[in-house]
Structure formats: structure tokens, C-alpha cells
Enzyme design. Structure first.
Site, PDB file in Angstrom:
ATOM      1  N   CYS A 122       0.843  -1.206   0.000  1.00 56.85           N
ATOM      2  CA  CYS A 122       0.000   0.000   0.000  1.00 56.85           C
ATOM      3  C   CYS A 122       0.875   1.251   0.000  1.00 56.85           C
ATOM      4  O   CYS A 122       0.637   2.188  -0.773  1.00 56.85           O
ATOM      5  CB  CYS A 122      -0.909  -0.029   1.225  1.00 56.85           C
ATOM      6  N   CYS A 123       1.904   1.269   0.849  1.00 49.76           N
ATOM      7  CA  CYS A 123       2.834   2.409   0.872  1.00 49.76           C
ATOM      8  C   CYS A 123       3.531   2.568  -0.474  1.00 49.76           C
ATOM      9  O   CYS A 123       3.790   3.689  -0.928  1.00 49.76           O
ATOM     10  CB  CYS A 123       3.870   2.225   1.974  1.00 49.76           C
ATOM     11  N   CYS A 204      -0.791   8.725   7.147  1.00 52.44           N
ATOM     12  CA  CYS A 204      -2.162   8.447   6.737  1.00 52.44           C
ATOM     13  C   CYS A 204      -3.033   8.272   7.974  1.00 52.44           C
ATOM     14  O   CYS A 204      -2.580   7.738   8.998  1.00 52.44           O
ATOM     15  CB  CYS A 204      -2.203   7.185   5.878  1.00 52.44           C
ATOM     16  N   CYS A 207      -3.371   4.853   9.680  1.00 52.59           N
ATOM     17  CA  CYS A 207      -2.087   4.261  10.072  1.00 52.59           C
ATOM     18  C   CYS A 207      -1.371   5.065  11.151  1.00 52.59           C
ATOM     19  O   CYS A 207      -0.191   4.840  11.422  1.00 52.59           O
ATOM     20  CB  CYS A 207      -1.179   4.129   8.858  1.00 52.59           C
ATOM     21  N   CYS A 232       7.932   3.583   5.902  1.00 57.78           N
ATOM     22  CA  CYS A 232       7.090   3.365   4.723  1.00 57.78           C
ATOM     23  C   CYS A 232       7.915   3.008   3.503  1.00 57.78           C
ATOM     24  O   CYS A 232       7.390   2.487   2.522  1.00 57.78           O
ATOM     25  CB  CYS A 232       6.251   4.605   4.428  1.00 57.78           C
TER      26      CYS A 232
END
Length: 249
Positions: A122-123, A204, A207, A232
């Protein structure tokens, strides 16, 4: 670019690493045209200090924001406050829609909670691929990293070369959090109101959580993971990223 480029990062750190942040930025612009430099601005405390310092230069490095699509509303509000007060208009880089759509369709919107591999994927889509676009054609960039932020950053140097041989300057590497706050307050800079709610580091929204007194400043990032070296990937060598962290198309 001058002949200084033949000098190693170790040489630069020995010669200039103890200079104040403003002097470091001035040096950078004597070595590289502002058009060849970029500032990765997350609008965290450190970054607003650097952004304010950059305002004093006639030709500023281009500021850019990696808008992951999951930033807290407070971060978007802060960007707008800087736009209205200082006329700041950073470039905004968003994730590629095709990569994000495929990831979400296959794994769901909150896949990052399931495993570290999915979190780093995702990162990779939301941050690393946009960073590659943001730095395309640049020969130097500026970050707000500090040694004190986490154990993973304890050995951070002011000057480094990234894997694409861009000079990376971290002008606040030597500063502590008190120095950062002192600058912010002395200059009455707009800052993210989440900092007043126990968030020393803000990424985010899903997170990031607040931290307790005495906790690592970045312990609120990806708090559900057991790995203490949580990053990340933006400031991690490619060799240390998972194979799924940087999708390629």
C-alpha cells in the site's frame, strides 16, 4: 552543478554537517539551481520549519506533497492555511489510479492491517511510486528527517546520496524536538492541530495514532506491527524493502 559533486557524502558531512539549517539550504542552492531541487513536504512539524526557511530564498526548491488519498482532514486543512497565508502552492502527487484500483479490488481498502507485506505494498502504491515521479529530473532533494525521531534514524547524516545519486539534504538532522517547536512558535507558523492531541508524527489517518509520554516519537505509525524499525520506504534503501513494496507497471 559545481565540482563539489565529486565529494563524497562523508566529506560534505565533515565540512558542513554542523551548519545551521538556513546555511545548509543556502549552500545547496549554490551547488544546484533551485529548478533541480525538490522538497518533500509532508507538512509535519519539521517540514513546516524547512518550508518557512525556504520562503527567504528568491528561488525556492519546488515543494511537493504525496497525497496518498488517506491523509487526515487536519493535514489538508493545514495545506490550505499555508496557501492562504504564504501563497504556497506545492505540487500534489497522487497514486496512480490503475495500481490503486487493482490493489483495492484484490485486497480491500484496509489491507494494510492484515500483514506487513500488504502494508508496504500500500505504501509503495500511495507513496513510493508517486515519489519517483516527484523526483524525476531532479538532482537534489530536501527532507525533514531528524535523528531523534526513531531508532531507525539514529545514524542519519545531514548529507547523503540516494540510490539514484541525488544529493539528499536533511537540514534538521541534528535538531531535537524542542528546537523544532521553538522555531514554530517564534515564527507563529500554522501547524497540524493533531500535534496538540498527542500526534508527534502524522501520516495516513488509518495508520497513525496518538502516543503516550515517553514513547518513541514514531511509535504511533503502523502501531499494530511488531517491527520496531517501521518505515514506509521513502527513506529506506531499495534492498531493504519487500519485493511487494514498489509495484512496477
Amino acid at each position: 552543478m559545481t565540482a563539489f559533486a565529486q565529494r563524497t557524502a562523508a566529506d560534505l558531512n565533515e565540512a558542513y554537517g554542523d551548519l545551521p539549517p538556513g546555511e545548509l539550504l543556502k549552500l545547496l542552492f549554490t551547488w544546484y539551481p533551485a529548478s533541480q531541487t525538490s522538497f518533500a513536504n509532508s507538512f509535519g512539524l519539521e517540514d513546516i520549519v524547512i518550508q518557512h526557511l525556504l520562503l527567504s530564498f528568491p528561488e525556492q526548491a519546488e515543494s511537493f506533497v504525496l497525497d496518498t488519498g488517506r491523509l487526515p482532514e487536519e493535514t489538508y486543512e493545514l495545506i490550505e492555511r499555508w496557501r492562504l497565508r504564504f501563497g504556497l502552492r506545492p505540487r500534489i502527487f497522487s497514486p496512480r489510479a490503475d495500481l490503486l484500483d487493482e490493489f483495492l479490488s484484490e485486497n480491500g481498502p484496509n489491507a494494510f492491517y492484515q500483514s506487513q507485506i500488504l502494508r508496504k505494498s500500500c505504501c509503495g502504491i500511495r507513496k513510493l511510486e508517486p515519489l519517483t515521479r516527484a523526483l524525476a529530473g531532479k538532482t537534489a532533494w530536501i527532507s525533514g528527517l531528524r535523528r531523534e525521531q526513531s531508532s531507525a534514524r539514529a545514524s542519519l547524516e545531514v548529507f547523503a546520496y540516494d540510490e539514484d545519486q541525488r544529493l539528499k539534504l536533511s537540514p534538521l538532522a541534528n535538531w531535537n524536538l524542542d528546537q523544532v517547536w521553538t522555531y514554530v512558535r517564534e515564527h507563529n507558523l500554522p501547524y497540524n492541530r493533531l500535534h496538540d492531541q498527542g500526534y508527534p508524527s502524522i501520516g495516513c489517518a488509518p495508520c497513525t495514532r496518538a502516543v503516550s509520554a515517553g514513547e518513541d516519537l514514531r511509535s504511533g505509525r503502523w502501531w499494530w506491527e511488531t517491527d520496531l524499525q517501521r518505515e514506509c520506504g521513502l527513506h529506506t534503501p531499495r534492498s531493504e524493502r519487500t519485493e511487494h513494496a514498489t509495484p512496477q507497471r
